[in-house]
Design a protein around this motif. Structure first.
Motif, short mmCIF file in Angstrom:
data_model
loop_
_atom_site.label_atom_id
_atom_site.label_comp_id
_atom_site.label_asym_id
_atom_site.label_seq_id
_atom_site.Cartn_x
_atom_site.Cartn_y
_atom_site.Cartn_z
N HIS A 6 0.83 -1.20 0.00
CA HIS A 6 0.00 0.00 0.00
C HIS A 6 0.87 1.25 0.00
O HIS A 6 1.96 1.27 0.56
CB HIS A 6 -0.91 0.01 1.23
N ALA A 7 0.36 2.30 -0.62
CA ALA A 7 1.09 3.56 -0.71
C ALA A 7 1.22 4.20 0.67
O ALA A 7 0.57 3.81 1.62
CB ALA A 7 0.37 4.51 -1.66
N GLY A 8 2.09 5.20 0.76
CA GLY A 8 2.29 5.89 2.02
C GLY A 8 1.05 6.65 2.46
O GLY A 8 0.15 6.91 1.68
N ILE A 9 1.07 7.07 3.73
CA ILE A 9 -0.11 7.69 4.32
C ILE A 9 -0.53 8.93 3.55
O ILE A 9 -1.71 9.21 3.39
CB ILE A 9 0.17 8.03 5.81
N GLY A 10 0.41 9.69 3.03
CA GLY A 10 0.07 10.92 2.34
C GLY A 10 -0.68 10.70 1.04
O GLY A 10 -1.31 11.61 0.52
N ARG A 11 -0.62 9.52 0.47
CA ARG A 11 -1.25 9.23 -0.82
C ARG A 11 -2.56 8.48 -0.66
O ARG A 11 -3.17 8.09 -1.64
CB ARG A 11 -0.29 8.42 -1.69
N ARG A 12 -2.98 8.27 0.58
CA ARG A 12 -4.22 7.56 0.81
C ARG A 12 -5.38 8.54 0.88
O ARG A 12 -5.21 9.70 1.26
CB ARG A 12 -4.14 6.76 2.11
N ALA A 13 -6.55 8.07 0.57
CA ALA A 13 -7.75 8.92 0.61
C ALA A 13 -8.35 8.88 2.00
O ALA A 13 -8.69 7.83 2.51
CB ALA A 13 -8.76 8.43 -0.43
N VAL A 14 -8.48 10.05 2.60
CA VAL A 14 -9.14 10.15 3.90
C VAL A 14 -10.55 10.68 3.67
O VAL A 14 -10.74 11.65 2.97
CB VAL A 14 -8.37 11.09 4.84
N ARG A 45 0.42 -5.45 1.85
CA ARG A 45 1.13 -5.06 3.07
C ARG A 45 1.07 -3.55 3.22
O ARG A 45 0.98 -2.82 2.23
CB ARG A 45 2.59 -5.51 3.02
N GLY A 46 1.17 -3.10 4.44
CA GLY A 46 1.19 -1.67 4.70
C GLY A 46 1.60 -1.40 6.13
O GLY A 46 1.76 -2.30 6.94
N THR A 47 1.77 -0.12 6.42
CA THR A 47 2.12 0.32 7.77
C THR A 47 1.23 1.50 8.15
O THR A 47 1.11 2.46 7.38
CB THR A 47 3.60 0.72 7.87
N LEU A 48 0.62 1.42 9.31
CA LEU A 48 -0.22 2.50 9.83
C LEU A 48 0.56 3.25 10.90
O LEU A 48 1.13 2.62 11.80
CB LEU A 48 -1.51 1.93 10.42
N PRO A 49 0.59 4.56 10.81
CA PRO A 49 1.35 5.33 11.81
C PRO A 49 0.53 5.58 13.06
O PRO A 49 -0.69 5.41 13.07
CB PRO A 49 1.61 6.65 11.07
N GLN A 150 6.35 2.93 16.91
CA GLN A 150 7.04 2.53 15.67
C GLN A 150 6.10 2.37 14.49
O GLN A 150 6.54 2.15 13.36
CB GLN A 150 7.77 1.19 15.89
N GLY A 151 4.78 2.47 14.74
CA GLY A 151 3.81 2.19 13.69
C GLY A 151 3.35 0.75 13.74
O GLY A 151 3.87 -0.08 14.50
N LEU A 152 2.36 0.44 12.93
CA LEU A 152 1.77 -0.89 12.89
C LEU A 152 1.87 -1.43 11.47
O LEU A 152 1.19 -0.96 10.55
CB LEU A 152 0.30 -0.84 13.34
#
Length: 503
Positions: A6-14, A45-49, A150-152
């Motif tokens: 998955h793309a970084g947090i800034g490129r996700r749609a909120v 896969r992805g990481t959630l801050p 550290q993020g998830l």
């Protein structure tokens, strides 16, 4: 097998769903595999801050011809400093009808209790609803309950199996009536968990333990799902009324929907600041249920009740083995009784339930004992709503609590004794099954009478004399011996109040 990051947090749609902010990630597509004979799998896969929204949705494009959707997931659990929350990630799924708050797309939720689930027409993992896997955009719902500094980091594996869908079973629900004894006192436990949420007991095990505990009724209350509703019918009987509901588990507290119509789903994806709870409290009532905030002062994350009590039909003051947070809840409820007298408005009755999940949790510790016209859903709810009930630690303990005036006036638990302010009133508690317990009579002024310990037999009658000008209400507590210090012992039982004086 195909893999995506998955793309970084800034490129996700909120976006906002009408409640808490949520996050939608990139779509997982299986379009190229449509009609293939073998199961097809995608891994993402992805990481959630830290500070992620309460809900993160992973859209999955499901092509025609799918028989089964299966999802498994893992996430990292890094070490964190003392006093800091680690990672915890919940999971569920919504079908092609969408993720709208209160919408029809809900297909299941297991929170953090499972690492995988499946859905197909003829069956589903407990916590999930069987039904066709129709073509369209489904959404895997991730709930980052807590996120480490550290993020998830997570990994989702999604498998589609193609083939004939099979038939969806027609749900059969337990009857809304048991044999009963006419107008009588009935014992129940309205907060229980099974394998359909984060419990470890089967429904059959719960029903057997409820009967062994001397209960007359129970209420199904799984976290954020109604999947158990259609599996209770064979376990009900003349001796056990099984009501249906849900524990609506939000990030700002839990509420038991008690005795709703079969198949009722109540959404939980909002916080107190979203001003959405009233909508779902009204939904519970439209579905024939009661709104009962659960363990309002529990200390677990997200468990403390923050929505206020304006919508409550009753409040769960005692939850499981008696602990300090129950003592706080009892004092808080007593304060609400005082406010109701001062402001001349309605009052909120108290309840108790076990919240049992697994061994060694004791079903029926505590239990709510309700005076009802019969052993039916509506009669039990009427008794709870009216406060004609007391809470006891087991079926071994029974009590009778009354107030009477000098001219034959008489009132029981949850009722009013309409006497003049200075009319002498006799308050009487008769009890069995409470060895060496102390009786306390509590009024709007506080504890005004404490008895000597009851005998070892646990049987006795205690009287106290007062007036309506001295006590606006009286309620009774039975307390075990205190281990040490000035604090009272743990509760063995307590009653809802008897109100004194004319309105």
């Amino acid at each position: 097998m195909c893999e995506d990051d998955h793309a970084g947090i800034g490129r996700r749609a909120v976006f906002v769903t009408g409640a808490a902010a949520a996050l939608t990630l990139g779509t997982v597509s299986f379009a190229s595999a449509a009609g293939g004979p073998a199961p097809r799998t995608r891994t993402v896969r992805g990481t959630l801050p830290p500070g992620s929204p309460d809900f993160v949705y992973v859209p999955v494009e499901v092509p025609p011809g799918v028989r089964e959707l299966r999802v498994s997931y893992t996430y990292d659990r890094p070490a964190v400093p003392a006093g800091t929350q680690g990672n915890a990630l919940d999971i569920g799924v919504f079908d092609e009808r969408g993720t709208e708050l209160g919408g029809r797309g809900f297909r299941g939720w297991s929170g953090g209790a499972r690492t995988e689930f499946f859905v197909r027409a003829d069956d589903a993992t407990p916590g999930y609803l069987p039904g066709p896997v129709r073509a369209g955009t489904w959404h895997i719902a991730l709930g980052p309950y807590t996120v480490a500094p550290q993020g998830l980091s997570y990994e989702l594996t999604i498998t589609l199996t193609y083939g004939e869908p099979g038939d969806t079973p027609r749900p059969v629900y337990p009857p809304a009536r048991a044999k009963g004894r006419g107008r009588a006192w009935y014992r129940g436990d309205c907060h229980l968990h099974s394998v359909h949420s984060d419990g470890r007991r089967t429904l059959a095990e719960i029903a057997a333990l409820a009967r062994a505990a001397g209960l007359d009724f129970i209420n199904s209350s799984e976290h954020n799902t109604h999947s158990a509703h259609a599996h209770w019918a064979d376990l009900a009987g003349d001796d056990l009324l099984i009501m249906l509901g849900e524990e609506v588990t939000t990030r700002n507290g839990h509420v038991v929907a008690l005795g709703t119509d079969p198949g009722t789903f109540v959404d939980w994806r909002y916080r107190a600041r979203d001003n959405r709870f009233g909508r779902f409290a009204r939904q519970i009532r439209r579905a024939g249920g009661l709104v009962v905030p659960a363990h309002p002062h529990a200390t677990c994350i997200g468990c403390n009740w923050k929505f206020g009590f304006g919508e409550a039909d009753a409040v769960e003051v005692w939850n499981g083995p008696y602990t300090p947070d129950d003592e706080v809840a009892l004092a808080d409820w007593d304060g609400m009784l005082v406010a109701s007298v001062r402001e001349g408005r309605g009052w909120i009755p108290a309840m108790g339930s076990s919240d049992a999940h697994r061994d060694p949790d004791t079903i029926g510790l505590p239990q709510t004992v309700v005076l009802a016209d019969d052993l039916t859903r509506e009669a039990i709810q009427d008794g709870i709503r009216a406060g004609r009930s007391y809470v006891a630690e087991s079926a071994k303990l029974t009590l009778t609590f009354t107030a009477s005036g000098g001219r034959g006036e008489h009132a029981g638990i949850g009722e009013r004794l309409p006497v003049a302010p200075d009319t002498p009133v006799t308050v009487r508690l008769s009890v069995t099954g409470a060895p060496r317990c102390t009786v306390r009579f509590v009024t709007d002024q506080g504890v005004l009478f404490t008895s000597a310990p009851l005998p070892v037999s646990g049987t006795g009658t205690v009287e106290w004399h007062t007036t309506a000008s001295y006590a606006a209400y009286v309620r009774a507590e039975l307390r075990h011996e205190a281990a040490a210090g000035p604090l009272p012992g743990a509760l063995a039982a307590f009653t809802n109040p008897v109100f004194l004086g004319r309105r």
